[in-house]
Design an enzyme around this catalytic site. Structure first.
Site, PDB file in Angstrom:
ATOM      1  N   ARG A 144       0.851  -1.181   0.000  1.00 21.06           N
ATOM      2  CA  ARG A 144       0.000   0.000   0.000  1.00 21.06           C
ATOM      3  C   ARG A 144       0.888   1.233   0.000  1.00 21.06           C
ATOM      4  O   ARG A 144       1.945   1.253   0.642  1.00 21.06           O
ATOM      5  CB  ARG A 144      -0.926   0.021   1.220  1.00 21.06           C
ATOM      6  CG  ARG A 144      -2.042  -1.016   1.189  1.00 21.06           C
ATOM      7  CD  ARG A 144      -3.051  -0.723   0.094  1.00 21.06           C
ATOM      8  NE  ARG A 144      -4.205  -1.612   0.116  1.00 21.06           N
ATOM      9  CZ  ARG A 144      -4.340  -2.698  -0.627  1.00 21.06           C
ATOM     10  NH1 ARG A 144      -3.366  -3.074  -1.434  1.00 21.06           N
ATOM     11  NH2 ARG A 144      -5.444  -3.429  -0.555  1.00 21.06           N
ATOM     12  N   HIS A 201      -1.071   0.466  -9.659  1.00 22.74           N
ATOM     13  CA  HIS A 201      -1.730  -0.476  -8.747  1.00 22.74           C
ATOM     14  C   HIS A 201      -2.346  -1.645  -9.533  1.00 22.74           C
ATOM     15  O   HIS A 201      -3.541  -1.937  -9.413  1.00 22.74           O
ATOM     16  CB  HIS A 201      -2.797   0.240  -7.916  1.00 22.74           C
ATOM     17  CG  HIS A 201      -3.112  -0.492  -6.637  1.00 22.74           C
ATOM     18  ND1 HIS A 201      -3.542   0.148  -5.499  1.00 22.74           N
ATOM     19  CD2 HIS A 201      -3.066  -1.811  -6.304  1.00 22.74           C
ATOM     20  CE1 HIS A 201      -3.759  -0.741  -4.529  1.00 22.74           C
ATOM     21  NE2 HIS A 201      -3.469  -1.942  -5.004  1.00 22.74           N
ATOM     22  N   GLU A 233      -3.391   7.802  -4.481  1.00 18.27           N
ATOM     23  CA  GLU A 233      -3.991   7.132  -5.641  1.00 18.27           C
ATOM     24  C   GLU A 233      -5.426   7.608  -5.851  1.00 18.27           C
ATOM     25  O   GLU A 233      -6.135   7.872  -4.884  1.00 18.27           O
ATOM     26  CB  GLU A 233      -4.002   5.613  -5.412  1.00 18.27           C
ATOM     27  CG  GLU A 233      -2.640   4.975  -5.399  1.00 18.27           C
ATOM     28  CD  GLU A 233      -2.717   3.468  -5.129  1.00 18.27           C
ATOM     29  OE1 GLU A 233      -3.807   2.880  -5.301  1.00 18.27           O
ATOM     30  OE2 GLU A 233      -1.702   2.897  -4.736  1.00 18.27           O
TER      31      GLU A 233
END
Length: 311
Positions: free
Chosen positions: A231, A278, A260
């Site tokens: 993350r 991602h 993000e």
């Protein structure tokens, strides 16, 4: 027999949607606006929710779903789901643990290879007619030391891939794993100091926020490389950008980052970082496995059986 009402808060491709719709009455709300409207219009009837760790499900939303009894994260992460609040209501919680581990581990190595061997820049240079004599040589990947922060299912698969490159592996967890033969470090800083490569595979959330900070990056050092497939919150972006810009870190490969989906502006001008949006856990095979795992868990729950991958 009526199908259970399922609120889906994440995008699904056509095949995934059709597979889920065979057993559930879907309320599809993959955008914030649709999400609010769906809970407003259908909240009283919703019995299940499909989300992921990034999208989550808040305590306030749980309170507006009085019949909710089952919540699933599609992938392994669940950091933005109000777990304690759900448990207090007896809601069954599960995730997609194990469904995309190979895909994430593959991508971690792709980022490492790309960063160490400077693949992205050399691709552009080749297209621009630049021959190798004009480029500095890059290090060999094999025969080095790799530190893994978070030796879970994904971390273990990264370590297995490292063995194929004759890379020695060490790791940091909250506590040592009895089933792991790799060297354990009780400090991320000490692990970074020992490592040539630091791979981040730990869960997100408040407990790991900025675990990789300036001190860790300084310990990894000017010949070290960082890869993050966990993350974005785990890495201090400002400290990373400073280290990359000033050469106190050799390079990085990031599939995740703070803020993000917007890319980190501080990193975009730097040539010693490789960025992907991602996607480490996504492939046709991984998505199919994750969706099938969700269907299996949800079907078992509504049949009165225990789920396969509980949180």
């Amino acid at each position: 027999m009526n199908k259970p009402s399922l609120l889906v808060l994440i995008p699904l491709d056509d095949d995934s949607y059709s597979a889920v719709a065979a057993g559930f009455d879907i309320v599809y709300a993959p955008t914030p606006a649709e999400r609010f409207a769906a809970i407003e219009a259908h909240g009283a009837a919703i019995r299940a929710v499909l989300t992921n760790g990034t999208t989550g499900l808040t305590a306030a939303e749980l309170d507006r779903l009085p019949k909710l009894e089952f919540v699933s994260a599609l992938g392994a992460g669940y950091e933005n789901i109000a777990i304690d609040h759900a448990r207090a209501r007896g809601i069954v919680l599960c995730n997609g643990a194990g469904t995309n581990d190979d895909c994430v581990a593959d991508h971690a190595f792709a980022l490492l290879l790309a960063a160490v061997r400077d693949v992205a820049y050399r691709d552009r240079a080749t297209r621009d007619g630049i021959w190798r004599d004009q480029l500095p040589m890059r290090p060999t990947v094999s025969g080095k030391r790799m530190g893994i922060v978070g030796l879970g299912n994904i971390g273990l698969k990264v370590a297995r891939r490292a063995a194929g490159f004759d890379i020695e592996t060490g790791y940091h967890n909250r506590k040592p794993r009895a089933d792991a033969a790799y060297r354990y470090f009780d400090s991320v800083v000490e692990l970074a100091r020992w490592s040539d490569y630091l791979i981040i595979a730990t869960p997100g959330g408040p407990a790991t926020r900025h675990m990789v900070d300036r001190t860790v990056l300084d310990a990894l050092g000017p010949r070290g490389f960082l890869v993050n497939v966990a993350r974005g919150s785990v890495v201090d972006t400002a400290a990373l950008a400073d280290a990359l810009a000033h050469g106190t870190l050799a390079g990085a490969g990031l599939d995740v980052y703070e803020g993000e989906p917007e890319p980190p502006q501080a990193l975009l001008s730097l040539r010693n970082v490789v960025l992907t949006p991602h996607v480490a856990g996504t492939s046709p095979e991984a998505i199919a496995a994750s969706v099938n795992n969700f269907i299996d868990n949800a079907t078992r729950h509504f049949a009165g059986e225990a789920v396969l991958t509980p949180i």
